[in-house]
Design an enzyme around this catalytic site. Structure first.
Site, PDB file in Angstrom:
ATOM      1  N   SER A   1       0.647  -5.608   0.257  1.00 35.15           N
ATOM      2  CA  SER A   1       1.001  -4.206   0.037  1.00 35.15           C
ATOM      3  C   SER A   1       1.285  -3.394   1.288  1.00 35.15           C
ATOM      4  O   SER A   1       1.817  -2.296   1.204  1.00 35.15           O
ATOM      5  CB  SER A   1      -0.095  -3.516  -0.774  1.00 35.15           C
ATOM      6  OG  SER A   1       0.050  -3.871  -2.122  1.00 35.15           O
TER       7      SER A   1
ATOM      8  N   SER B   1       2.603  -2.029  -2.402  1.00 33.98           N
ATOM      9  CA  SER B   1       2.288  -0.731  -2.959  1.00 33.98           C
ATOM     10  C   SER B   1       2.215   0.393  -1.921  1.00 33.98           C
ATOM     11  O   SER B   1       2.240   1.560  -2.298  1.00 33.98           O
ATOM     12  CB  SER B   1       0.967  -0.789  -3.715  1.00 33.98           C
ATOM     13  OG  SER B   1      -0.103  -1.093  -2.840  1.00 33.98           O
TER      14      SER B   1
ATOM     15  N   LYS C   1      -2.380   6.443   2.953  1.00 36.48           N
ATOM     16  CA  LYS C   1      -2.067   6.050   1.577  1.00 36.48           C
ATOM     17  C   LYS C   1      -3.055   6.722   0.629  1.00 36.48           C
ATOM     18  O   LYS C   1      -4.262   6.795   0.938  1.00 36.48           O
ATOM     19  CB  LYS C   1      -2.163   4.526   1.475  1.00 36.48           C
ATOM     20  CG  LYS C   1      -1.700   3.921   0.156  1.00 36.48           C
ATOM     21  CD  LYS C   1      -1.815   2.396   0.217  1.00 36.48           C
ATOM     22  CE  LYS C   1      -1.351   1.702  -1.029  1.00 36.48           C
ATOM     23  NZ  LYS C   1      -1.483   0.244  -0.933  1.00 36.48           N
TER      24      LYS C   1
END
Ligand SMILES: [Mg+2]
Ligand SMILES: [Zn+2]
Lengths: 90, 462, 472
Positions: B158, B134, B59
């Site tokens: 997330s 996210s 990420k």
């Protein structure tokens, strides 16, 4: 939520909000949700400041020895020699 | 481990690298899960080790030296990280190689990845649906089979929510068991680096490698010598579960029956404080975020405005141009709840409610080995009409954010596919009982072969 | 009449090798932005890791200041934007600092004044800025170095009190070895809060005075500020709560006139570092490192060892001199005599040679030997200086220098007796004068003996022998 409060808050956060009215609604919506917490009886509860902390973590006072200064100076939006450069603060 | 073995050749010879590159490129034109994909940039992977030559994605709010570290934000769009996160270093030392940085909601703030300022990521199951957030880029990349696993970060769900939206496993470890060094801070006391994968075994292997105390993160914790028992005899469910979408409601009931059929007792649990998860979570998260995001000023790195009429103006304008609306909103909320005169009523009260939530889970885990809840009240939502509003999305964080407030581990387990989109459930466990969840997920016997989006093709990697 | 209240906020740079929260060297004087890394520059994703030695030194100072030591201290974030601060929050301590509710004794005009300490807390320093033309330049070498802040209660009354406090405090931290105490270079900084009010009315509206980079300026600035506030109140006006800068060129304080800005530090617990609970091993090390404080030492030197005020003051100013003094005394010498040597010849020679005591090769054993050589008459008092000089310059024992240089005085009686007889025989006139009562002439005969001995006779012994031979 009054817009002046929002402006003061924005100033503390160093945010230049061009249209505070636009944000005010989303802001109030969340703040109203936060206010639900007033219904909870928190008597006798300690705040949790550190989750699962295993305390007494200390770092030995020994220099790390690698030089990362060029790498970080390289990433400066503006530099002058070995300085980071910004508009005059005074 | 067998799952990982089949990836051996991917980075090892030219032929398979080309096939790999083509496969990723084809998918990326549809889903745009990665902000960077580069087979050659990671020069730090060990030549041997349990994960030798295994590619993985990270990420883009986790630092990998020589890769971008955008956090999905204009303000860091051009930043190349000068250092590597501890979790990534550990994987590199085990032989794995970073091949991509994945898209995310700006600074991890969002549940759709649509809050990324840099790209729109689509759900591999339906490109009109969001991948969740996210860690939406990581979830999409894993679901499409672009990488066997990806790192994400979980502040309020997330990792777990996008895993649920995309049909993969998603682990939020016990707070502190994985070093946060190198994870760009959004809400420091809540978040942890997590793992997404299509297989429990892979998840377990990766978790065992990245977990462990780190001198660079003094909030990291050592896992206890005597790890919690792995078996599960009783599973708790929450007495009141409301407002689930029909598909999730059905999956939830079906899962409860499945658990019972395994000979496991279902126990109803009451944690009244959970009603306040969302306000407590957002109060603490935004408060911490307001301080964590104060460093982005265009002075030392990152975006700097052309307006240099004064130092204050330069900083305010750089932040104004660099941050998206959701980030600004959260910074403002966090600044507000910390202001003198308001702290007691918001921030401190939220921290006390957090204690009550933790106490509630402690009591629950005195009765049961694991808890079972939905991950999110709906499946991946479609863009456009019927889309959840940003406020509704926040309210829907109640199941996931509870684990972050309590610090306990949680796992997204895919359940099935309804109307072309995955459904999933969440397991919650006491501190350090990750392996109990892994074992139970295996016992649940999820058929991942039946859970592949169209175009998923394992042929290219054999 | 008016009564004044002064409180001090002192910041000291701790003498740690690395910064407070990262492994960068804490040394000063390097080219700009040499000692920087992603952590102290506040890069995205980095975390602070608190320095063990900084924590120990903080507890040492808190202990020396008689504080209640925190059994569980943690850090807080103090939020405000400024370009010299890389994260735009300072890691500091607010809710639970290292120490609270202490006191520190200071001697003013021979009287002990007890000043209450509000708290002692550990925090990080900011970087430095250079302003030139339209731009400001930033150097973050100092950013993140360990800074210990000591806040007193407003118990000081006069500028003189404050000056005495600073001097005593400076001496104390130097004795503890936690700070070099250099005010000009900013390793010890002091801000003062001062207010005046009619007697019995409690604290007045205070001003904060900054830019006090010597103990003397602390006194002068406060004396000025107390007078200024008196004039303001005398005119029936009100003192404005503000920050004022000391202007040492014009001997005045002047308002900083900063524009009014919203200001709210929004302190909250630093989630990146868990609380610190000192254990027994930590505390016993802290206790063992808190040495006898200078004021206590000085009183012991005066009352216990009967040293002169000058000698005691001189020694106590420097921990190394105290240590050398006490080690030498422990070898059996006379305290007064040793202290005289130290504040006399030793200090003088070091100054002349521009050598620090640590680099001087003077040890307790050598000092003891030197004193003994002179005491026993082997070395002439006058030659001792030269010996000391060579000990410093050549790293040799005094006895070795004396031997090499042939400085030993002749002690052999028969040889001395021979020279005495010779002097008497060869100088009948002088003998006559002496016997006639002009005893001063005896020094002439002593001089003669010294010549015969090529300076190696002990003049005192020679004088005795001459007096005896002449029946004086
Ligand atoms: Mg301070
Ligand atoms: Zn550093």
């Amino acid at each position: 939520m009054n817009v002046n409060e929002l402006k003061t808050t924005a100033q503390l956060a160093m945010l230049d909000i061009p249209d505070p009215e636009k944000l005010a609604q989303a802001f109030s919506e969340m703040l109203d949700n936060f206010s639900k917490m007033m219904a909870v009886d928190v008597e006798g509860l300690e705040p949790t400041t550190h989750a699962l902390a295993q305390g007494n973590r200390l770092r030995e006072d020994v220099p790390r020895g690698t030089d990362e200064s060029e790498a970080v100076l390289d990433r400066a939006p503006e530099r002058e020699d070995r300085f980071f450069k910004i508009p005059n603060v005074l | 481990m067998t799952l990982l073995k089949s990836w051996d050749r991917v980075l090892a010879d030219v032929q398979s690298r080309t096939e790999y590159q083509n496969y990723v490129t084809a998918w990326e034109s549809k889903i745009r899960s990665m902000l960077t994909f580069d087979l050659n940039r990671d020069r730090f992977g060990a030549q041997d080790g349990p994960l030798a030559n295994i590619p993985f994605a990270v990420k883009d709010n986790i630092a990998v030296r020589d890769f971008n570290l955008t956090c999905g934000s204009r303000i860091l769009e051009n930043l190349v990280s000068p250092y590597t996160a501890t979790a990534v270093e550990r994987l590199q030392a085990a032989g794995a190689r970073v091949v991509g940085k994945t898209n995310l909601d700006e600074f991890g703030m969002g549940s759709s990845t649509d809050n990324s300022a840099l790209a729109q990521t689509n759900n591999p199951w339906n490109v009109n649906a969001v991948p969740g957030g996210s860690s939406g880029g990581s979830a999409a990349a894993v679901a499409a089979g672009l990488v066997p696993f990806a790192l994400g970060s979980d502040t309020g769900g997330s990792v777990r929510q996008p895993a649920a939206f995309c049909g993969c496993f998603g682990l939020k470890p016990t707070y502190g068991t994985v070093s946060r060094f190198g994870l760009v801070a959004y809400a420091s006391s809540l978040e942890v680096i997590g793992v997404l994968s299509r297989g429990v075994d892979t998840l377990e292997t990766v978790y065992d490698i990245i977990a462990g105390r780190d001198d660079r993160d003094q909030s990291s914790v050592a896992r206890p010598q005597n790890s919690p028992a792995r078996g599960t005899a009783r599973v708790g469910i929450l007495r009141q579960i409301a407002e689930l979408s029909p598909a999730i409601d059905a999956a939830y009931r079906e899962t409860i029956e499945k658990v019972k059929s395994l000979g496991v007792e279902i126990v109803e649990i009451d944690i009244p404080a959970l009603e306040y998860v969302v306000p407590a979570y957002y109060t603490i998260a935004t408060a911490e975020a307001s301080a964590n995001l104060a460093r982005y000023t265009g002075i030392r790195y990152g975006h700097r405005t052309s307006d240099d009429s004064s130092m204050e103006q330069m900083v305010a304008a750089s932040r104004n141009e660099g941050f998206g609306d959701e980030v600004k909103l959260r910074i403002l909320l966090g600044t507000y709840v910390l202001r003198s005169g308001f702290q007691d009523q918001y921030y401190i009260r939220a921290q006390k409610i957090r204690t009550a939530i933790r106490n509630g889970f402690d009591a629950a885990f005195g009765q049961v080995d694991l808890m079972l809840t939905p991950v999110f009240p709906t499946q991946a939502f479609l863009r456009g009409e019927g889309e959840l509003t940003p406020f509704q999305q926040k309210l829907a964080d109640k199941f996931t954010a509870a684990a972050n407030l309590a610090g306990i581990p949680a796992l997204t387990v895919p359940i099935g596919v309804t109307d072309g989109l995955p459904t999933a459930m969440q397991l919650l466990a006491p501190d350090f009982a990750e392996h109990r969840m892994f074992d139970f997920a295996r016992r649940m016997g999820v058929d991942m072969a039946a859970m592949t989006p169209d175009g998923f093709d394992e042929g290219w990697r054999k | 009449m008016y009564q004044s209240f002064i409180g001090l906020e002192i910041h000291i740079h701790l003498l740690t090798r690395t910064k407070a929260f990262c492994g960068c060297t804490a040394e000063f004087g390097a080219p700009p932005n040499t000692h920087v890394c992603p952590v102290c520059l506040g890069y995205p994703g980095v975390l602070p890791a608190v320095n063990e030695e900084a924590m120990k030194m903080s507890y040492m100072v808190a202990k020396a200041l008689n504080c209640e030591l925190s059994p569980k201290c943690y850090f807080d974030r103090k939020n405000y934007f400024y370009p010299d601060m890389t994260k735009n929050y300072q890691i500091s301590q607010f809710h639970d600092p290292v120490g609270r509710n202490g006191y520190f004794d200071v001697e003013v005009d021979g009287e002990i004044k007890r000043v209450r300490i509000h708290d002692v807390h550990l925090e990080e320093d900011a970087g430095k800025m250079i302003h030139s033309g339209r731009t400001s330049l930033l150097d973050y070498n100092r950013a993140g170095t360990s800074l210990l802040e000591i806040v007193t209660e407003p118990d000081l009354v006069t500028g003189k009190d404050a000056e005495a406090f600073i001097r005593e405090f400076r001496r104390m931290v130097r004795h503890l070895g936690v700070c070099d105490g250099n005010m000009e270079e900013g390793s010890l900084r002091c801000d003062a809060n001062v207010s005046i009010n009619l007697k019995g009315q409690g604290l007045g509206t205070k001003t904060e005075v900054k830019n006090l980079n010597s103990a003397r300026f602390v006194r002068k600035a406060l004396e000025y500020e107390i007078k200024r506030q008196g004039r303001v109140l005398g005119k029936g006006e009100k003192v404005i709560q503000e920050t004022r800068l000391w202007d040492s060129d014009n001997n005045v304080t002047a308002s900083m006139r900063t524009k009014e800005k919203a200001h709210d530090y929004r302190y909250f617990p630093e989630p990146d570092m868990p609380p610190f609970c000192p254990d027994d091993a930590f505390m016993s090390e802290v206790v063992s490192r808190v040495v006898e404080l200078p004021l206590v030492k000085k009183q012991r030197y005066l009352n216990g060892l009967q040293l002169s005020v000058d000698a005691a003051e001189f020694l106590v100013e420097d921990r190394l001199f105290c240590d050398l003094f006490e080690e030498t005394c422990a070898l059996g010498g006379d305290a007064k005599q040793i202290s005289n040597w130290l504040c006399g010849d030793v200090q003088g020679q070091l100054k002349r040679a521009e050598v620090a005591l640590t680099d001087s090769h003077i040890t307790a054993a050598r000092l003891n030997e030197l004193v003994k050589l002179v005491d026993s008459g082997v070395l002439q008092r006058g030659k001792a200086k030269e010996v000391l000089e060579l000990v410093i310059a050549e790293d040799k024992d005094p006895s070795a220098v004396v031997r090499e240089k042939g400085f030993e005085q002749v002690q052999d009686d028969s040889q001395l007796d021979g020279w005495v007889s010779e002097a008497i025989d060869k100088n009948p006139q002088a003998v006559e004068q002496i016997l006639a009562g002009n005893t001063k002439t005896i020094s002439f005969l002593v001089g003669q003996v010294m010549r015969f001995s090529k300076g190696k006779a002990d003049p005192k012994k020679v004088t005795d022998k001459l007096s005896q031979a002449l029946g004086l």
